[in-house]
Design an enzyme around this catalytic site. Structure first.
Site, PDB file in Angstrom:
ATOM      1  N   ASP A 100       2.868   8.830  -2.829  1.00  0.00           N
ATOM      2  CA  ASP A 100       3.929   8.126  -3.549  1.00  0.00           C
ATOM      3  C   ASP A 100       3.368   7.216  -4.636  1.00  0.00           C
ATOM      4  O   ASP A 100       2.177   6.883  -4.661  1.00  0.00           O
ATOM      5  CB  ASP A 100       4.804   7.328  -2.587  1.00  0.00           C
ATOM      6  CG  ASP A 100       4.035   6.248  -1.830  1.00  0.00           C
ATOM      7  OD1 ASP A 100       2.899   6.529  -1.411  1.00  0.00           O
ATOM      8  OD2 ASP A 100       4.567   5.134  -1.673  1.00  0.00           O
TER       9      ASP A 100
ATOM     10  N   GLU B 134       3.546   4.553   0.941  1.00  0.00           N
ATOM     11  CA  GLU B 134       2.531   3.505   1.030  1.00  0.00           C
ATOM     12  C   GLU B 134       2.904   2.300   0.172  1.00  0.00           C
ATOM     13  O   GLU B 134       2.508   1.163   0.484  1.00  0.00           O
ATOM     14  CB  GLU B 134       1.171   4.054   0.594  1.00  0.00           C
ATOM     15  CG  GLU B 134      -0.005   3.124   0.841  1.00  0.00           C
ATOM     16  CD  GLU B 134      -0.291   2.163  -0.309  1.00  0.00           C
ATOM     17  OE1 GLU B 134      -1.072   1.223  -0.105  1.00  0.00           O
ATOM     18  OE2 GLU B 134       0.277   2.337  -1.414  1.00  0.00           O
TER      19      GLU B 134
END
Length: 355
Positions: free
Chosen positions: A73, A127
């Site tokens: 991400d 994350e």
């Protein structure tokens, strides 16, 4: 977009392909699908999916196992897509944090043909948002055996140097109370904002520790990061909240860090709002020393918190090693020098593959 990635291609090209698939936290499905299809096309890998995380591993019965981990991400798009290559630098969202590292991992999955250690590749989601959503937490709860290894390498940006361990982090709130009154008769009230002045003076005069652990120097920090208070332009405020962030060396536990802050701010109401332990360097193991030799240079302390702390908490040494300058992460100007992508790939290939 191609149905699969050519994983053995130049990792710079792989990085650009990954960057051009948007994957803001919570919306990684398209990229996770592409990574999963590409890894399943490789022979000799066991591949599974967990939410928008993709895991792959070899099962060769070798004496040691190494985990390579990277998140898929990114932070939200900031007019920095698609990728572009200029003068040996690849620009775009995620180039540094951390699709350059992901590309290196994918390339290694396809090109380490004589592994010295069994390998586990972990590409995880979420994350960049609150810790409760981090894909590594879900993997630890549901697929714990996939996180057993002798060394974990988190391919976060580290300027292609081995960054050992990481700082712990803690956020606290200090609250001061007062009594409301009309500002025309301010002497009848107690100003809560004025009451936080002493805490700010303590912060201004605070002397942070510098700690050397196994040759890695961790510099601590204590900073006010927000302040709120006030009712109206003609009212003496009766509440003020000061938020403070503490970055502490990994020789302290979160409990010890909290005790230190309570000492620093003695007399103030203090509430811990967020806390994460750091990770000791862990460079004494054979596997870690092999990586350091392969990378050359001298390991340095990681000034910041990364998921190496999650792996360290599982009982294994963990380091950061990836392309890109971490100070560019989350900025609109995010970029990575292509030579660092290739350098990280070469170092890790040399470390993981038999001569």
């Amino acid at each position: 977009m191609a149905d699969t990635l050519h994983l053995a291609a130049d990792p710079v090209e792989l990085t650009a392909e990954l960057v051009d698939v948007p994957s803001v936290s919570g919306a990684e499905a398209e990229l996770a699908d592409l990574v999963e299809r590409s890894l399943r096309a490789q022979t000799g890998l066991e591949v599974i999916r967990s939410g928008n995380s993709v895991l792959a591993r070899t099962n060769l019965g070798l004496p040691k196992r190494v985990i390579l981990a990277g998140h898929l991400d990114t932070v939200p798009v900031n007019d920095n897509l698609p990728s572009r290559l200029e003068d040996g630098v690849l620009h775009g969202l995620g180039t540094c944090d951390m699709k350059g590292g992901d590309a290196v991992m994918l390339n290694l999955a396809a090109t380490v043909d004589r592994p010295r250690h069994d390998l586990t590749f972990v590409f995880y989601d979420c994350e960049e948002v609150e810790a409760a959503r981090n894909g590594l937490g879900r993997i630890e709860r549901e697929l714990r055996s996939w996180l057993d290894a002798d060394l974990a390498i988190v391919c976060e940006p580290s300027n292609a140097s081995v960054e050992a361990g990481c700082q712990g982090t803690m956020r606290v709130e200090l609250r001061t109370s007062g009594v409301r009154a009309h500002t025309a008769r301010g002497w009848m009230g107690v100003n809560a904002i004025h009451g936080v002045g002493e805490a700010l003076r303590r912060l201004e005069s605070y002397s942070a520790r510098t700690v050397d652990i196994d040759g890695c120097v961790y510099r601590e920090g204590l900073q006010a990061v927000s302040i709120s208070g006030g009712v109206a332009g003609n009212v003496v405020p009766d509440l003020c909240v000061l938020s403070v962030n503490h970055r502490f060396a990994p020789d302290r536990t979160p409990e010890q860090a909290e005790a230190h802050l309570r000492e620093v701010f003695a007399g103030f109401e203090l509430t811990v709002t967020d806390s994460a332990a750091g990770a000791l360097p862990g460079l004494g193991t054979e596997a870690a020393q092999e990586l350091v030799r392969a990378a050359g240079g001298t390991p340095v302390a990681k000034l910041g918190w990364t998921d190496v702390a999650r792996f360290a908490a599982l009982g294994m040494p963990a380091v950061n090693f990836g392309p890109g300058d971490p100070t560019l992460a989350h900025t609109q100007q995010e970029n990575v020098p292509v030579n660092q992508i290739r350098q990280c790939r070469e170092v890790l290939h040399r470390f993981l593959n038999e001569d």
